[in-house]
Design an enzyme around this catalytic site. Structure first.
Site, PDB file in Angstrom:
ATOM      1  N   GLU A 244     -14.735  -1.554  18.501  1.00 49.82           N
ATOM      2  CA  GLU A 244     -14.016  -0.685  18.074  1.00 49.82           C
ATOM      3  C   GLU A 244     -12.766  -1.289  17.335  1.00 49.82           C
ATOM      4  OE1 GLU A 244     -12.820   3.280  19.974  1.00 49.82           O
ATOM      5  OE2 GLU A 244     -10.835   2.172  20.712  1.00 49.82           O
ATOM      6  N   ARG A 270       6.285   8.291 -13.543  1.00 47.36           N
ATOM      7  CA  ARG A 270       7.627   8.846 -13.275  1.00 47.36           C
ATOM      8  C   ARG A 270       8.606   8.149 -13.807  1.00 47.36           C
ATOM      9  NH1 ARG A 270      10.944  12.582 -11.141  1.00 47.36           N
ATOM     10  NH2 ARG A 270      12.717  11.926  -9.683  1.00 47.36           N
ATOM     11  N   GLN A 281      11.228  -4.197 -11.143  1.00 46.75           N
ATOM     12  CA  GLN A 281      10.364  -4.993 -10.396  1.00 46.75           C
ATOM     13  C   GLN A 281      10.486  -4.691  -8.617  1.00 46.75           C
ATOM     14  OE1 GLN A 281      11.689  -9.260  -9.902  1.00 46.75           O
ATOM     15  NE2 GLN A 281      10.164  -9.704 -11.312  1.00 46.75           N
TER      16      GLN A 281
END
Ligand SMILES: Cc1cc2nc3c(=O)[nH]c(=O)nc-3n(C[C@H](O)[C@H](O)[C@H](O)COP(=O)(O)OP(=O)(O)OC[C@H]3O[C@@H](n4cnc5c(N)ncnc54)[C@H](O)[C@@H]3O)c2cc1C
Length: 381
Positions: A244, A270, A281
């Site tokens: 798991e 955007r 940056q």
């Protein structure tokens, strides 16, 4: 998929991603809001062939883990129903794999077909109200009954799929003072008299997974319900946890990959201060860090697949993978919200629920602190 992945796994990834896009994305915002587990989608995943992959091929003793990891990454890439994928993971690693590794012929014949074809849902019940990280401090008792079998008494909690499961692997102690040596694993059918389940808990993330409590009161199970050997339940538990921890975050790699792709698109489109935000940056480096985390996380998960497919122990590597990938997943999910700005904070948008889903990964299968402890122990500290 990265260049290191072989052709077969690339194909498995693509097929799983296509299937997930088409079949697992029905009304995710609504089901996330209302906390709805989708049993029909579970069945579709079984029909797709996911669950039978946990059963080894003819002549093999273990399932091909690298293949399962590739499929899980594809499902996570194609679908945002992380609650469903998380529940499928719990079923695979903590019910099916223990049955494959420790089940008798009779137990395997009785349960594996239904667990593989989607008619039976499995759950793992180890955590208790007073025994979480310290799992072997469990107080649920298994008392041998006079005419044979055992009476189980105690309470298990935070159990994934408990409210919807058909078969539970329940850990109980034959002798509280014996610690791990008292623990025994039992296969218990959900309609066994003396077993009661709570309704699903309301929770922060993974809302489409049904989590609940299991109360055991004089719950009688036959000797044939013991999975593995009496007093050797810790072996069953530890091997389930190895699988798991190493693999449960494979689906999250798919989410992290989508997050990078979406972040790049958004940062190109955007505009603020007269230019795309990706030209700043601070933004482009944040996305670069997301990409580094994704590639490192994927390499760590794929390493578990390779080790287990070679029949090797991966206790240390599974803890390393669980620790790194869960922390990376949370960080990248937080970065994904930051990059979208206020839009990413709205409940209807994927970034918000991805972050809430990701937080759970710091806790389940052992918290990050516990993974640090395991790594230190395996290093001899
Ligand atoms: C989404 C989700 C699904 C889950 N599904 C299942 C399931 O299917 N079956 C199941 O049995 N359980 C399940 N759990 C429970 C999970 O295994 C426990 O939450 C986990 O083991 C931690 O136990 P706890 O919550 O009691 O926290 P605690 O053990 O009380 O820990 C509290 C804090 O103390 C820290 N801590 C504890 N001990 C140590 C230590 N020795 N060293 C350093 N720090 C320590 C922990 O890291 C944590 O920060 C699930 C939990 C979640 C969130």
């Amino acid at each position: 998929m990265p260049s290191g992945t072989d052709e077969r796994q690339r194909e498995l990834f693509e097929r799983a991603a296509d299937f997930a896009r088409e079949s697992l994305n029905d009304d995710i915002p609504g089901r996330n809001r209302d906390g709805v587990f989708d049993r029909a989608a579970w069945k579709l995943c079984a029909e797709f062939g996911l669950l039978k992959m946990a059963i080894p091929d003819e002549g093999e003793s273990m399932p091909r883990l690298s293949d399962l990891i590739a499929v899980m990454e594809g499902l996570g890439y194609g679908s945002d129903d992380q609650g469903l994928l998380f529940s499928l993971n719990a079923h695979l690693w903590t019910t099916m794999v223990p049955l494959v590794l420790y089940g008798t012929q009779e137990q395997r014949e009785r349960y594996l077909p239904g667990l593989a074809d989607g008619t039976l849902i499995g759950a793992n019940a180890s955590t208790e109200p007073e025994a979480g990280s310290d799992v072997y401090a469990m107080k649920t008792t298994a008392r041998p009954a006079d005419g044979g079998g055992y009476f189980l008494d105690g309470t298990k909690t935070y159990i994934t799929s408990a409210p919807v499961a058909d078969l539970l692997v329940i850990y109980a102690t034959l002798d509280e003072k014996a610690g791990p040596l008292g623990i025994t694993a039992f296969l218990v059918e959900a309609d066994t008299p003396g077993l009661e389940r709570s309704p699903a808990f309301d929770k922060m993330g993974l809302r489409t997974a049904a989590m609940g409590r299991v109360d055991l009161r004089q719950c009688w199970v036959p000797d044939s319900a013991v999975l593995g050997r009496p007093g050797r339940g810790s072996w069953v538990f530890e091997s389930a946890m190895e699988y798991e921890r190493g693999s449960i975050l494979a689906a999250c790699l798919g989410v992290m990959r989508r997050q990078v792709e979406k972040a790049v698109q958004h940062a190109r489109r955007r505009q603020q201060f007269g230019e795309p935000i990706g030209k700043f940056q601070a933004v482009s480096h944040r996305i670069a860090e997301m990409k580094v985390r994704l590639d490192a996380a994927r390499a760590l998960v794929q390493r578990i697949g390779v080790l287990k497919d070679e029949g090797k122990d991966a206790t240390l590597e599974a803890a390393v993978a669980k620790l790194y990938v869960s922390e990376a997943y949370v960080q990248s999910s937080l970065d994904a919200v930051r990059l979208q700005g206020a839009k990413g904070y709205l409940s209807a948008n994927a970034e918000s629920w991805q972050l809430r889903d990701a937080v759970g990964s710091l806790l389940y299968s052992g918290t990050s602190d516990i993974q640090h402890n395991i790594i230190a122990r395996e290093l001899g500290l």
